[in-house]
Design a protein around this motif. Structure first.
Motif: not given
Ligand code: ATP
Ligand code: MG
Length: 553
Positions: A38, A40, A270, A273-274, A277, A285, A290, A292
């Motif tokens: 994604y 950001h 990332k 964030i992964k 999630v 995301w 966040l 992004s």
């Protein structure tokens, strides 16, 4: 003129010089994301910087997918990345460039280098290449394959292309300088053999160019003049220059580096964030906590606020972190004159106005935004039962509390004065109901006798209220308390999301469209959540509160 010079950033100064020297006639910049995730807020900086320069110099902005590495790329990102760039307002004329469309030219470029004696096929393994590169001031050692003839190299390279060797068995290396103080110049690999299916070229190729070789060629093919990237590529610039020089482009592009944008109190990595999630801590995301671009959009940020923010931050070569509060300041300033200010009660208590006729319904005219008369006014229903916010009533108020309490009179925003006559509590002492009387002579918010009312509170008519869920956000991590725990996990703020399920909004909110922003009077700026909100169950996100900890200098 002198003043104008001073306000220009270092990239504009470079462009001005290049134009003055006649190096280029038209400025072309580009944004080259890898379709591997994604975008950001950091990418937004790059997008707006490149697009802004192209616009400023009447040039051209190219949007290009840097899709030369099939292993990491996922085509699912291609659409979302395009949507994000478009949403930010960077106009790419609906023309999307793909680096993979240049594989033929890249191959030809490699052949050209071989013919010039500037590249050779090397049979060393990746480990051997690494081991013979040397370290720092210690020079590397020449590959035993370094002096292969041009003919041999051409034949072997063609063989690589035709699938005559195993993955990793051979590479093409630039012949530069194994003793260079810059490690990137020690005969870097420019092509490798790898049997991978590419989303665009399928199985046509089993050799793929390396980033440092491919990128300058992509820029040169498109006529990019200023190839703007982030500081970690500074050490790669000599190689960039070597490639465009050896390939003898007439107007070689120029690489310029600037510092990445970092924000406090947010997460952009990332990997982190992964995990958030996967662990279900955030809602994908685009979770509004966040940063992004999709998350910022869902949270209710506007492209113009993000643009203003980037202008405030500026571009430089020195690394620093920008306070998240500055981004909040920008969205607040952006929405102040443009968002309708309406009434929403987040933690409702019912107020019964005992002397108001049971069946009567009035319509009160309320301006939509005191600072912007262009937004006009709306009619708000008023009747015997209304809701007010719990924090606007106290049984035993402290000094200087001017809102509602037994015996006190307040103004209801846009309409009558009411006086509290009684209240009810449950077993736990929680107020469940308030009784008031109103003064019929105070319609419109003034009284004929001119008596002073210190408090004005917002309210929502109970009969016509819209039920809604409201989500309040805080920063997901707190920089001051440390972003990470000792074990390397994120030190998450447990209060980053608060869900209020029983909110009452005035009837005009029925017309709200997904993503639309409003000011909830006295509560902050909110928007309709574009993912979860439905007509039956509206959901609002708080974008930002009204108060700021950030003061512009
Ligand atoms: P990856 O970790 O996958 O390499 P990346 O952030 O470098 O991620 P790219 O797709 O290579 O992703 O980035 C596209 C462009 O955005 C590049 O020109 C890059 O320099 C720029 N960019 C990336 N992060 C930032 C940031 N934090 N601030 C400013 N520009 C950025
Ligand atoms: Mg990258």
């Amino acid at each position: 003129m002198a003043e104008e010079m001073q306000t220009k950033n270092f990239i504009e100064q470079i462009i001005d010089e290049d134009l003055a020297e006649g190096k280029y006639t038209k400025i072309i910049t580009r944004f080259p994301p890898e379709p591997n995730g994604y975008l950001h807020i950091g990418h937004a900086k790059s997008i707006l910087l490149n697009y802004g320069l192209a616009t400023e110099y009447n040039g051209q902005f190219n949007f290009r997918f840097d899709d030369t590495n099939p292993t990491k790329e996922r085509m699912e990102f291609v659409q979302s990345i395009q949507d994000d760039v478009k949403w930010l307002g960077a106009d790419f004329r609906d023309e999307v460039f793909f680096a993979s469309n240049y594989f033929d030219e890249m191959y030809e470029a490699a052949v050209k280098l071989i013919k010039k004696g500037k590249a050779y096929v090397c049979d060393l393994s990746a480990d051997e290449i690494k081991a013979t590169r040397g370290f720092g001031s210690e020079p590397g050692t020449d590959s035993p394959y370094r002096d292969r003839s041009v003919e041999e190299n051409l034949a072997l390279f063609e063989g690589m292309k035709n699938g005559e060797c195993e993955d990793g068995a051979r590479v093409l290396r630039a012949k530069i300088d194994m003793a260079s103080p810059n490690m990137n110049m020690r005969d870097p690999v420019i092509y490798r053999v790898a049997r991978m299916t590419h989303h665009n070229t399928g199985d046509k190729w089993c050799i793929y160019p390396m980033y440092d070789f491919a990128h300058p060629i992509e820029d040169a093919i498109e006529g990019v003049t200023h190839s703007i990237c982030t500081l970690e590529f500074e050490d790669h610039r000599p190689l960039y220059d070597w490639v465009v020089t050896e390939l003898e482009y007439e107007h070689p592009p120029k690489q310029i580096e600037f510092a990445k944008l970092y924000l406090t109190n947010v997460i952009t990595g990332k990997r982190y964030i992964k995990k958030l999630v996967e662990d279900g801590i955030v809602d994908g995301w685009d979770d509004p906590r966040l940063v992004s671009i999709a998350a910022l959009r869902r949270r209710g940020f506007t492209p113009s606020a993000i643009k203003t923010f980037m202008e405030l931050v500026g571009v430089s070569k020195s690394q620093s972190s920008v306070d998240y509060a500055m981004l909040e300041y920008c969205i607040r300033e952006d929405l102040k004159p443009t968002a309708k200010r309406m009434m929403a009660v987040l933690d409702p208590i019912k107020v019964i106005i005992d002397n108001y006729p049971e069946d009567k319904v009035e319509e009160v005219e309320v301006e939509n935004n005191q600072e912007n008369p262009e937004l006009g006014s709306r009619k708000v229903a008023f009747s015997r039962e209304i809701y007010i916010d719990r924090e606007d009533f106290m049984i035993e108020p402290p000094k200087k509390y001017f809102r509602l309490y037994p015996g006190n009179e307040v103004r209801l925003k846009g309409t009558y004065y009411i006086t509290c006559t009684d209240y009810k509590v449950d077993e736990e002492g929680k107020v469940t109901e308030i009784h008031c009387t109103y003064d019929p002579l105070t319609q419109g918010g003034t009284s004929p006798d001119g008596r002073k009312i210190k408090g004005t509170i917002h309210w929502v008519d109970a009969r016509t209220a819209v039920d809604a869920e409201v989500r309040l956000y805080e920063n997901i991590v707190d920089e001051e308390k440390g972003k990470l725990n000792d074990d390397g996990t994120l030190n998450l703020n447990p209060n980053s999301l608060q869900i209020l399920k029983n909110c009452k909004l005035e009837a005009a909110f029925k017309e709200a469209k997904p993503g639309e922003q409003f000011q909830f009077l006295r509560h902050g700026f909110f928007c309709v959540d574009s993912k979860d909100s439905t007509e039956e169950k509206p959901v609002y996100n708080r974008i930002v509160s009204l108060k700021s900890s950030y003061k512009p200098v």
